[in-house]
Scaffold this motif. Structure first.
Motif, short mmCIF file in Angstrom:
data_model
loop_
_atom_site.label_atom_id
_atom_site.label_comp_id
_atom_site.label_asym_id
_atom_site.label_seq_id
_atom_site.Cartn_x
_atom_site.Cartn_y
_atom_site.Cartn_z
N HIS A 175 -52.36 -38.02 31.96
CA HIS A 175 -52.60 -36.60 31.67
C HIS A 175 -53.31 -35.91 32.83
O HIS A 175 -52.96 -34.79 33.23
CB HIS A 175 -53.42 -36.45 30.39
CG HIS A 175 -53.13 -35.19 29.66
ND1 HIS A 175 -53.16 -35.07 28.30
CD2 HIS A 175 -52.78 -33.95 30.11
CE1 HIS A 175 -52.85 -33.84 27.93
NE2 HIS A 175 -52.63 -33.14 29.03
N THR A 176 -54.30 -36.59 33.41
CA THR A 176 -54.96 -36.02 34.59
C THR A 176 -53.97 -35.85 35.73
O THR A 176 -53.95 -34.82 36.43
CB THR A 176 -56.13 -36.92 35.02
OG1 THR A 176 -57.11 -36.96 33.97
CG2 THR A 176 -56.79 -36.40 36.30
N SER A 177 -53.11 -36.84 35.93
CA SER A 177 -52.11 -36.76 36.99
C SER A 177 -51.15 -35.61 36.77
O SER A 177 -50.73 -34.93 37.72
CB SER A 177 -51.33 -38.08 37.05
OG SER A 177 -52.19 -39.15 37.34
N CYS A 178 -50.78 -35.37 35.52
CA CYS A 178 -49.88 -34.28 35.18
C CYS A 178 -50.46 -32.94 35.62
O CYS A 178 -49.76 -32.09 36.20
CB CYS A 178 -49.62 -34.30 33.68
SG CYS A 178 -48.67 -32.92 33.05
N HIS A 179 -51.75 -32.73 35.36
CA HIS A 179 -52.38 -31.47 35.77
C HIS A 179 -52.48 -31.35 37.29
O HIS A 179 -52.27 -30.28 37.86
CB HIS A 179 -53.77 -31.35 35.14
CG HIS A 179 -53.76 -31.14 33.67
ND1 HIS A 179 -52.69 -30.60 33.00
CD2 HIS A 179 -54.69 -31.41 32.71
CE1 HIS A 179 -52.96 -30.53 31.70
NE2 HIS A 179 -54.16 -31.03 31.51
N LEU A 180 -52.81 -32.45 37.94
CA LEU A 180 -52.88 -32.42 39.40
C LEU A 180 -51.51 -32.08 39.99
O LEU A 180 -51.41 -31.29 40.94
CB LEU A 180 -53.35 -33.77 39.93
CG LEU A 180 -54.81 -34.15 39.63
CD1 LEU A 180 -55.07 -35.58 40.09
CD2 LEU A 180 -55.78 -33.18 40.30
N LEU A 181 -50.47 -32.66 39.44
CA LEU A 181 -49.12 -32.35 39.89
C LEU A 181 -48.82 -30.87 39.76
O LEU A 181 -48.24 -30.25 40.65
CB LEU A 181 -48.10 -33.15 39.09
CG LEU A 181 -46.65 -32.73 39.30
CD1 LEU A 181 -46.16 -33.13 40.68
CD2 LEU A 181 -45.74 -33.31 38.22
N LEU A 200 -51.78 -34.39 46.98
CA LEU A 200 -52.40 -35.21 45.94
C LEU A 200 -53.27 -36.30 46.55
O LEU A 200 -54.37 -36.58 46.06
CB LEU A 200 -51.32 -35.82 45.05
CG LEU A 200 -50.55 -34.84 44.16
CD1 LEU A 200 -49.37 -35.55 43.50
CD2 LEU A 200 -51.45 -34.23 43.11
N GLY A 201 -52.79 -36.91 47.63
CA GLY A 201 -53.56 -37.95 48.30
C GLY A 201 -54.89 -37.43 48.83
O GLY A 201 -55.92 -38.10 48.72
N ARG A 220 -56.16 -44.85 42.40
CA ARG A 220 -56.00 -45.38 43.76
C ARG A 220 -54.89 -44.63 44.50
O ARG A 220 -54.95 -44.42 45.71
CB ARG A 220 -55.68 -46.87 43.69
CG ARG A 220 -55.52 -47.53 45.05
CD ARG A 220 -55.44 -49.04 44.95
NE ARG A 220 -54.29 -49.47 44.16
CZ ARG A 220 -54.39 -50.07 42.96
NH1 ARG A 220 -55.58 -50.30 42.43
NH2 ARG A 220 -53.32 -50.44 42.31
N ALA A 221 -53.85 -44.24 43.74
CA ALA A 221 -52.72 -43.53 44.33
C ALA A 221 -52.00 -42.78 43.22
O ALA A 221 -52.17 -43.06 42.04
CB ALA A 221 -51.77 -44.49 45.04
N LEU A 222 -51.19 -41.81 43.63
CA LEU A 222 -50.42 -41.03 42.67
C LEU A 222 -49.05 -40.73 43.27
O LEU A 222 -48.92 -39.90 44.18
CB LEU A 222 -51.15 -39.72 42.32
CG LEU A 222 -50.48 -38.79 41.33
CD1 LEU A 222 -50.05 -39.52 40.08
CD2 LEU A 222 -51.42 -37.63 40.97
#
Length: 292
Positions: free
Chosen positions: A137-143, A219-220, A269-271
């Motif tokens: 979910h956090t990754s979704c918002h960052l995307l 993102l990195g 660590r990565a996305l």
């Protein structure tokens, strides 16, 4: 069996995965399954209006036994006692005339479920599954914010902007968002409506590799900041409007969200990201977070 007339309080926005509370009710749902209701729970139920993050699973320890929680759904009780579940709820989410309940669906209850009412219970969420869904979910918002930034030059007209001041492609184009323990899948409609708003879709397919590279680079950079992630919680009720915040280099990124999240970006660590166009021309974005 009477149902509570006050909304369930939830503790998952603060990261809780355990809690204690007495059983208030054990209703049989329209699909025949049995659910347990408590006043305060760490379980995240599926949001019937925007079912992006799956429900928590886990166990409820009560009356000397352990019941598997196989699902957790949203229910509502109207002012006249009407009980509805999920998509059958006839009013807008959060309607103050209704009580909003987290319904912990249990696989099997020995004996009569009603006999559990009043008993003290320990609620335990599957913490590893929760952590994976929170990462997704956090990754979704960052995307979303990274896509907004990368696609900003394609806009020819002024449109609504995100909290960082960029054209809000994510909000204007998204049609579906779904998460699992491996990441998220978001779909964006690139149709006439979006073009009329000023989005330039020319050569989008050919440009996708470059867009993906730019998004992943951004993102990195953000993950390296180890920025804090926090949830603004105006109240404890299930349907209180919560807001996700993350302090990115360009400012405070925030977006309304009812799900669970990581505490810091350094937990990733990565996305990885995949961007494709489907047969109907919709942009499909997959995120694959790697937890540290």
């Amino acid at each position: 069996m009477p149902l509570p007339t006050s909304s369930t309080e939830v503790t998952f926005p603060a990261g809780a995965t355990t809690g204690e509370a007495p059983i208030l009710a054990a209703p049989r749902l329209p699909d025949g399954r049995t659910a347990l209701v408590v006043a305060r729970t760490p379980f995240h139920p599926l949001d019937h209006t925007w079912p992006d993050q799956p429900a928590d699973t886990g166990v409820i320890r009560v009356a000397g036994g352990e019941l598997a929680v196989v699902d957790c759904v949203t229910g509502a009780v109207g002012p006249d006692g009407e009980f509805a579940v999920g998509e059958a709820i006839p009013v807008r989410r959060g309607d103050q005339a209704w009580a909003w309940l987290a319904l912990h669906v249990v696989a099997e209850v020995p004996g009569e479920p009603a006999d559990l009412v009043g008993a003290a219970a320990e609620l335990v969420v599957d913490a590893e599954r929760r952590a994976a869904l929170s990462a997704a979910h956090t990754s979704c918002h960052l995307l979303a914010f990274a896509l907004n930034a990368t696609l900003a030059p394609r806009w020819r007209k002024e449109v609504r902007v995100d909290s960082l001041g960029r054209p809000d492609f994510d909000n204007l184009a998204i049609t579906s968002s779904r998460m699992d323990e491996g990441g998220s899948r978001d779909e964006y409609r690139i149709g006439k409506s979006l073009r009329k708003k000023g989005f330039g879709a020319e050569d989008l397919a050919a440009d996708l590799p470059g867009i993906r590279a730019e998004v992943e680079a951004l993102l990195g950079q953000w993950l390296k900041t180890d920025a804090e992630v926090r949830i603004e919680v105006p109240g404890p009720a299930l349907t209180d409007r919560r807001v996700w915040h993350c302090g990115l280099p360009d400012g405070d990124a925030h977006i309304p969200c009812g799900g669970s999240h990581l505490g810091r970006l350094g937990e990733l660590r990565a996305l990885g990201v995949e961007l494709t166009l489907d047969d109907e021309g919709a942009l499909v974005a997959l995120t694959r977070p790697e937890r540290g």
